[in-house]
Scaffold this motif. Structure first.
Motif, PDB file in Angstrom:
ATOM      1  N   ALA A 191      44.435  37.874  26.926  1.00  0.00           N
ATOM      2  CA  ALA A 191      44.092  39.289  26.936  1.00  0.00           C
ATOM      3  C   ALA A 191      44.567  39.966  28.223  1.00  0.00           C
ATOM      4  O   ALA A 191      45.066  41.100  28.204  1.00  0.00           O
ATOM      5  N   MET A 192      44.432  39.272  29.342  1.00  0.00           N
ATOM      6  CA  MET A 192      44.872  39.849  30.611  1.00  0.00           C
ATOM      7  C   MET A 192      46.384  39.989  30.676  1.00  0.00           C
ATOM      8  O   MET A 192      46.912  41.013  31.111  1.00  0.00           O
ATOM      9  N   LEU A 193      47.081  38.946  30.228  1.00  0.00           N
ATOM     10  CA  LEU A 193      48.542  39.005  30.260  1.00  0.00           C
ATOM     11  C   LEU A 193      49.074  40.053  29.291  1.00  0.00           C
ATOM     12  O   LEU A 193      50.018  40.786  29.605  1.00  0.00           O
ATOM     13  N   GLU A 194      48.474  40.143  28.114  1.00  0.00           N
ATOM     14  CA  GLU A 194      48.908  41.152  27.145  1.00  0.00           C
ATOM     15  C   GLU A 194      48.670  42.557  27.670  1.00  0.00           C
ATOM     16  O   GLU A 194      49.469  43.473  27.420  1.00  0.00           O
ATOM     17  N   ALA A 195      47.584  42.744  28.421  1.00  0.00           N
ATOM     18  CA  ALA A 195      47.279  44.059  28.986  1.00  0.00           C
ATOM     19  C   ALA A 195      48.105  44.369  30.227  1.00  0.00           C
ATOM     20  O   ALA A 195      48.070  45.496  30.727  1.00  0.00           O
ATOM     21  N   GLU A 245      39.154  32.686  36.244  1.00  0.00           N
ATOM     22  CA  GLU A 245      39.205  31.248  36.039  1.00  0.00           C
ATOM     23  C   GLU A 245      39.240  30.890  34.545  1.00  0.00           C
ATOM     24  O   GLU A 245      38.835  29.807  34.141  1.00  0.00           O
ATOM     25  N   GLY A 246      39.759  31.816  33.732  1.00  0.00           N
ATOM     26  CA  GLY A 246      39.965  31.528  32.314  1.00  0.00           C
ATOM     27  C   GLY A 246      38.766  31.859  31.455  1.00  0.00           C
ATOM     28  O   GLY A 246      37.850  32.545  31.888  1.00  0.00           O
ATOM     29  N   GLY A 247      38.843  31.428  30.226  1.00  0.00           N
ATOM     30  CA  GLY A 247      39.782  30.480  29.650  1.00  0.00           C
ATOM     31  C   GLY A 247      40.994  31.094  28.970  1.00  0.00           C
ATOM     32  O   GLY A 247      41.385  32.237  29.273  1.00  0.00           O
ATOM     33  N   PRO A 248      41.563  30.326  28.035  1.00  0.00           N
ATOM     34  CA  PRO A 248      42.825  30.695  27.423  1.00  0.00           C
ATOM     35  C   PRO A 248      42.841  32.062  26.743  1.00  0.00           C
ATOM     36  O   PRO A 248      43.848  32.777  26.819  1.00  0.00           O
ATOM     37  N   GLY A 308      46.387  33.169  22.088  1.00  0.00           N
ATOM     38  CA  GLY A 308      46.011  34.432  21.482  1.00  0.00           C
ATOM     39  C   GLY A 308      46.413  34.489  20.027  1.00  0.00           C
ATOM     40  O   GLY A 308      47.037  33.557  19.501  1.00  0.00           O
ATOM     41  N   PRO A 309      46.101  35.593  19.346  1.00  0.00           N
ATOM     42  CA  PRO A 309      46.363  35.709  17.910  1.00  0.00           C
ATOM     43  C   PRO A 309      47.816  36.043  17.582  1.00  0.00           C
ATOM     44  O   PRO A 309      48.187  36.095  16.407  1.00  0.00           O
TER      45      PRO A 309
END
Length: 252
Positions: free
Chosen positions: A192-196, A184-187, A222-223
């Motif tokens: 981090a999940m999408l990048e992994a 349920e997040g947050g951003p 993200g950064p």
């Protein structure tokens, strides 16, 4: 090319649109991961306009959020989300009974992921949790903070200097038997999940509102840019009183 849903569809009872989700158990090394978010039309997931605060989603969205927890083993939030939204992740009573009929505990396991362990330990998230929460952190987290967390939650380490998302999900699967996970997040957790590469589905409520404030957060932050871009496939689209409920599969 055939378009699955040329138009979003209304639904007689919007709270039932996700009742029959048939979710796989995920690969052997991690759970099957859903992400659920709500935003304004201009993509904002926070409403930081001074003292003026209002929920982004409707009561229907809040009801769907609770019901999306029903088929999963655990619900994960980042520390910032726990601070901003401290209500524990429960499912409604009738869904708790359905879970028990399927051999699951009445309520999913609450999970927090944090690098600092600087958490609001007196928040309702911990005080009223339906099950003892699990906090995933890094071994370099301040020892005094970790010990304070242990008073209200179990603690597990997923990384040395930083929390490693793939290690965290592997731990959830292997040690805690979590086969299906709702985030349920947050951003920053979403990033981090999408990048992994560990997100399987995205559930997104689009509220018919525009916020406009530049400092408000968006759904994924993200950064750096995600590279390559994460591609999605629309699985379903429904609407109720101007609010859109979108379900996407994440493509490999």
């Amino acid at each position: 090319m055939q378009q699955l849903f040329p138009e979003a569809r209304p639904w007689p009872d919007p709270l039932t649109i996700y009742d029959d989700l048939d979710l796989p158990a995920g690969p052997p090394h991690r759970p099957y991961v859903l992400v659920n978010m709500v935003s304004t039309v201009d993509g904002k997931v926070t409403m930081g306009r001074g003292a003026v605060q209002e929920p982004i989603g409707s009561k229907v969205d809040h009801g769907l959020m609770a019901r999306l927890r029903a088929p999963v083993d655990a619900v994960l939030r980042g520390a910032g989300t726990v601070r901003a939204y401290d209500v524990p992740p429960r499912v409604p009573a009738e869904y708790a009974e359905r879970r028990q009929a399927r051999g699951l505990p009445p309520q999913p396991l609450p999970v927090v992921i944090t690098g600092s362990c600087d958490l609001p330990l007196d928040a309702r998230f911990f005080r009223e949790a339906p099950r003892r929460p699990l906090v995933l952190t890094r071994r370099a987290a301040p020892a005094d903070k970790v010990e304070a967390v242990r008073q209200v939650a179990d603690v597990a380490f997923a990384g040395e200097e930083q929390v490693e998302m793939r290690a965290a999900l592997a731990l959830l699967r292997e040690r805690y038997g979590i086969q299906r996970l709702l985030s349920e997040g947050g951003p920053t957790v979403n990033f981090a999940m999408l990048e992994a590469g560990v997100v399987d589905e995205l559930f997104w409520t689009v509220a018919p509102k525009i916020a406009g404030y530049a400092e408000d957060k968006t759904m994924v932050m993200g950064p750096r840019a995600l590279d390559p871009l994460v591609r999605l496939s629309l699985a379903s689209a429904f609407f109720h009183e101007g609010e859109l409920y979108l379900r996407y599969h994440v493509l490999d």
